[in-house]
Write a protein that holds these residues in place. Structure first.
Motif, PDB file in Angstrom:
ATOM      1  N   UNK A   1      35.181 -22.055  17.649  1.00 55.84           N
ATOM      2  CA  UNK A   1      34.243 -21.023  17.230  1.00 55.84           C
ATOM      3  C   UNK A   1      34.844 -20.057  16.207  1.00 55.84           C
ATOM      4  N   UNK A   2      36.125 -19.722  16.387  1.00 52.94           N
ATOM      5  CA  UNK A   2      36.734 -18.698  15.526  1.00 52.94           C
ATOM      6  C   UNK A   2      37.411 -19.303  14.298  1.00 52.94           C
ATOM      7  N   UNK A   3      38.175 -20.351  14.487  1.00 55.11           N
ATOM      8  CA  UNK A   3      38.986 -20.882  13.394  1.00 55.11           C
ATOM      9  C   UNK A   3      38.341 -22.058  12.678  1.00 55.11           C
ATOM     10  N   UNK A   4      37.840 -23.023  13.443  1.00 48.60           N
ATOM     11  CA  UNK A   4      37.368 -24.271  12.846  1.00 48.60           C
ATOM     12  C   UNK A   4      35.984 -24.122  12.214  1.00 48.60           C
ATOM     13  N   UNK A   5      35.013 -23.663  12.997  1.00 47.83           N
ATOM     14  CA  UNK A   5      33.633 -23.577  12.502  1.00 47.83           C
ATOM     15  C   UNK A   5      33.260 -22.182  12.020  1.00 47.83           C
ATOM     16  N   UNK A   6      34.064 -21.175  12.380  1.00 45.77           N
ATOM     17  CA  UNK A   6      33.823 -19.788  11.975  1.00 45.77           C
ATOM     18  C   UNK A   6      32.398 -19.335  12.320  1.00 45.77           C
ATOM     19  N   UNK A   7      32.005 -19.621  13.537  1.00 36.04           N
ATOM     20  CA  UNK A   7      30.673 -19.222  14.001  1.00 36.04           C
ATOM     21  C   UNK A   7      30.669 -17.837  14.631  1.00 36.04           C
ATOM     22  N   UNK A   8      31.843 -17.328  15.008  1.00 38.54           N
ATOM     23  CA  UNK A   8      31.922 -15.977  15.564  1.00 38.54           C
ATOM     24  C   UNK A   8      33.147 -15.272  14.999  1.00 38.54           C
ATOM     25  N   UNK A   9      33.170 -13.959  15.142  1.00 36.74           N
ATOM     26  CA  UNK A   9      34.354 -13.160  14.826  1.00 36.74           C
ATOM     27  C   UNK A   9      35.085 -12.866  16.139  1.00 36.74           C
ATOM     28  N   UNK A  10      36.394 -12.640  16.088  1.00 35.14           N
ATOM     29  CA  UNK A  10      37.126 -12.356  17.325  1.00 35.14           C
ATOM     30  C   UNK A  10      36.577 -11.145  18.077  1.00 35.14           C
ATOM     31  N   UNK A  11      36.111 -10.139  17.339  1.00 32.91           N
ATOM     32  CA  UNK A  11      35.574  -8.925  17.952  1.00 32.91           C
ATOM     33  C   UNK A  11      34.259  -8.548  17.274  1.00 32.91           C
ATOM     34  N   UNK A  12      33.331  -7.925  18.010  1.00 31.79           N
ATOM     35  CA  UNK A  12      32.137  -7.367  17.359  1.00 31.79           C
ATOM     36  C   UNK A  12      32.564  -6.306  16.342  1.00 31.79           C
ATOM     37  N   UNK A  13      31.785  -6.106  15.270  1.00 28.44           N
ATOM     38  CA  UNK A  13      32.204  -5.162  14.234  1.00 28.44           C
ATOM     39  C   UNK A  13      32.285  -3.722  14.709  1.00 28.44           C
ATOM     40  N   UNK A  14      31.507  -3.372  15.732  1.00 32.44           N
ATOM     41  CA  UNK A  14      31.517  -1.992  16.229  1.00 32.44           C
ATOM     42  C   UNK A  14      30.912  -1.955  17.622  1.00 32.44           C
ATOM     43  N   UNK A  15      31.128  -0.851  18.313  1.00 30.94           N
ATOM     44  CA  UNK A  15      30.538  -0.672  19.640  1.00 30.94           C
ATOM     45  C   UNK A  15      29.018  -0.638  19.543  1.00 30.94           C
ATOM     46  N   UNK A  16      28.515   0.002  18.486  1.00 30.16           N
ATOM     47  CA  UNK A  16      27.060   0.072  18.295  1.00 30.16           C
ATOM     48  C   UNK A  16      26.461  -1.314  18.133  1.00 30.16           C
ATOM     49  N   UNK A  17      27.117  -2.138  17.314  1.00 28.99           N
ATOM     50  CA  UNK A  17      26.625  -3.504  17.111  1.00 28.99           C
ATOM     51  C   UNK A  17      26.688  -4.298  18.411  1.00 28.99           C
ATOM     52  N   UNK A  18      27.741  -4.089  19.195  1.00 28.41           N
ATOM     53  CA  UNK A  18      27.866  -4.777  20.481  1.00 28.41           C
ATOM     54  C   UNK A  18      26.718  -4.393  21.419  1.00 28.41           C
ATOM     55  N   UNK A  19      26.375  -3.110  21.454  1.00 23.43           N
ATOM     56  CA  UNK A  19      25.296  -2.650  22.327  1.00 23.43           C
ATOM     57  C   UNK A  19      23.948  -3.221  21.871  1.00 23.43           C
ATOM     58  N   UNK A  20      23.698  -3.189  20.561  1.00 22.14           N
ATOM     59  CA  UNK A  20      22.436  -3.715  20.038  1.00 22.14           C
ATOM     60  C   UNK A  20      22.305  -5.213  20.307  1.00 22.14           C
ATOM     61  N   UNK A  21      23.387  -5.963  20.058  1.00 30.50           N
ATOM     62  CA  UNK A  21      23.352  -7.402  20.307  1.00 30.50           C
ATOM     63  C   UNK A  21      23.186  -7.694  21.787  1.00 30.50           C
ATOM     64  N   UNK A  22      23.855  -6.922  22.635  1.00 25.22           N
ATOM     65  CA  UNK A  22      23.756  -7.132  24.080  1.00 25.22           C
ATOM     66  C   UNK A  22      22.331  -6.929  24.574  1.00 25.22           C
ATOM     67  N   UNK A  23      21.640  -5.934  24.000  1.00 28.63           N
ATOM     68  CA  UNK A  23      20.249  -5.702  24.399  1.00 28.63           C
ATOM     69  C   UNK A  23      19.386  -6.916  24.074  1.00 28.63           C
TER      70      UNK A  23
END
Length: 462
Positions: A195-217
């Protein structure tokens, strides 16, 4: 999907087989753990459903960066929720299993298994949710291979760590749990690399706490009702286990083995429950309600016929099943009644499961949850309890079959009324009002989301 689900279920089935060789009390102990472990797995499945739906929609709209942010948030959210749930399970393990009817002697065996299982649960959830991210991008082969590798590793490590073959120590119940955790860790490492290295479908960390909360909702809006519906199954199973426990350890041992056989016998149903919804969603989005109903009816007819064949296979295999899982005559007798009676309801139970997933496909998750409540707590548990009260374990099994038959009939009528109402609203064979406000998920947009997918794969995820 059949291959992937079979390997996932094999973890419990292989554990059950090797643990049954240790004795009846050990087999009873693993029977008590199933409702608890499946509760955690059900939460993970619900989170995976939400993850797949949200990411597929982002990729279909060419929002690759947003999809990576959601993927990162999904993994961290899943690890957080399962970590908290596992901690609660660890801290309250004794009262939970005492409530299920476990004796003090069996509780010692349960602790030996579950303490390790709880410690490694996060290593299970990450590969499962990560596989949902891969499927959302159109890659369905890699998740199956990862699950297959995990199942193979578990099957190899189980006898080595349980019985102490070669240089390995004999760890008994602890060995079974440790084999599973090691297998999960391999999948954990592979999925993060992909997911992180081969296909680059995700980043190791969410860009911010706000983005994490919005995505989690967004994830929880879809994932929580799905997780809630899935988690009702182990809760009801826990209630039934407590009822069965009143008949002694051999009955619990047989019931636990039977529950795992049921999982294996339902592989095709589970696979269809994941592949039918995209077909229904696509045609529902296009306003083709008649085709929605045709697909639903074809799936139900197939499941009824296929599970009838499964029933015959189980009957023919009964002596083999008893030899594999029963070390005492009392266990073998209860297991025989389970195999003779319970699979009679697997076909109609499959109809209920497919109706539930089809309701989610029609964007009615709360009605799908309501159907699960109706099936388990209005019909299945009460009728099983009544049967047990009237005729013991034999009555419990018969009551479960009757409950599935009645619920399947109600589920079919419910789904057909809903879809008939959609046709009556003028949605048949034409695009629903407002559908043009979203970007259509075409082969071209999906192709941009994953270089590995075949033509047509992934188009229905949104």
């Amino acid at each position: 999907m059949i291959f992937g689900i079979a390997t996932l279920i094999s973890f419990n089935l292989v554990d059950t087989f090797f643990i049954s060789l240790l004795g009846t009390e050990e087999l009873a102990a693993i029977g008590f753990t199933f409702p608890v472990t499946f509760t955690v797995i059900s939460l993970t499945i619900g989170l995976g459903i939400g993850t797949s739906a949200v990411i597929a929609r982002k990729l279909g709209a060419d929002q690759d960066t947003a999809a990576r942010h959601v993927g990162s948030s999904a993994l961290w959210l899943s690890a957080l929720l399962v970590g908290v749930l596992s901690l609660v399970g660890f801290l309250f393990s004794r009262p939970i299993f005492a409530l299920l009817g476990a004796s003090a002697e069996i509780q010692i065996l349960i602790d030996a298994y579950m303490n390790i299982w709880f410690a490694g649960a996060i290593l299970l959830v990450i590969p499962m949710v990560g596989n949902s991210i891969l499927r959302a991008s159109g890659d369905t082969k890699t998740p199956s291979l990862i699950m297959g590798l995990g199942g193979l590793m578990n099957a190899i490590l189980d006898p080595l760590l349980i019985f102490g073959l070669g240089p390995f120590p004999a760890l008994g119940m602890q060995g079974a749990a440790l084999a599973s955790v090691i297998s999960w860790s391999i999948g954990f490492s592979i999925i993060l690399y992909l997911l992180i290295r081969r296909k680059r479908l995700i980043d190791p960390l969410p860009p911010s706490v706000t983005e994490f909360i919005l995505s989690s909702r967004k994830l929880l809006t879809i994932g929580l009702p799905a997780a809630g519906a899935n988690m009702l199954t182990p809760i009801s199973l826990g209630i039934l286990t407590a009822i069965v426990a009143t008949h002694g350890a051999p009955a619990v041992a047989a019931f636990g083995a039977g529950a795992r056989l049921e999982s294996m016998a339902s592989i095709v149903i589970l696979a269809l429950s994941m592949t039918l919804p995209p077909l229904i969603s696509q045609n529902f989005g296009a306003g083709k309600i008649t085709r929605v109903q045709e697909a639903y009816k074809v799936a139900l007819r197939f499941v009824l016929l296929f599970q009838a064949a499964v029933y015959l296979v189980l009957l023919a295999s009964l002596p083999i099943i008893q030899t594999a899982f029963a070390r005492e005559e009392a266990v073998a007798d209860v297991l025989a009644w389970f195999v003779i009676i319970m699979p009679l309801g697997y076909g109609v139970q499959g109809c209920i499961i497919l109706t539930n997933s089809s309701l989610n496909a029609l964007h009615r998750p709360m009605q799908a949850l309501l159907l699960s409540v109706l099936r388990l707590f209005v019909m299945f548990v009460p009728l099983s309890w009544l049967g047990n009260h009237l005729a013991g374990l034999l009555g419990l099994f018969i009551g479960g079959v009757i409950a599935n038959v009645l619920t399947a009939w109600m589920a079919y009528r419910w789904f057909m009324r809903l879809t008939d109402a959609e046709r009556g609203n003028g949605h048949d064979e034409k695009k629903p009002a407002g559908a043009g406000t979203e970007m259509p998920v075409t082969e071209a947009t999906v192709a941009k989301s994953s270089a590995t997918q075949k033509e047509g794969e992934g188009r229905y995820g949104a």
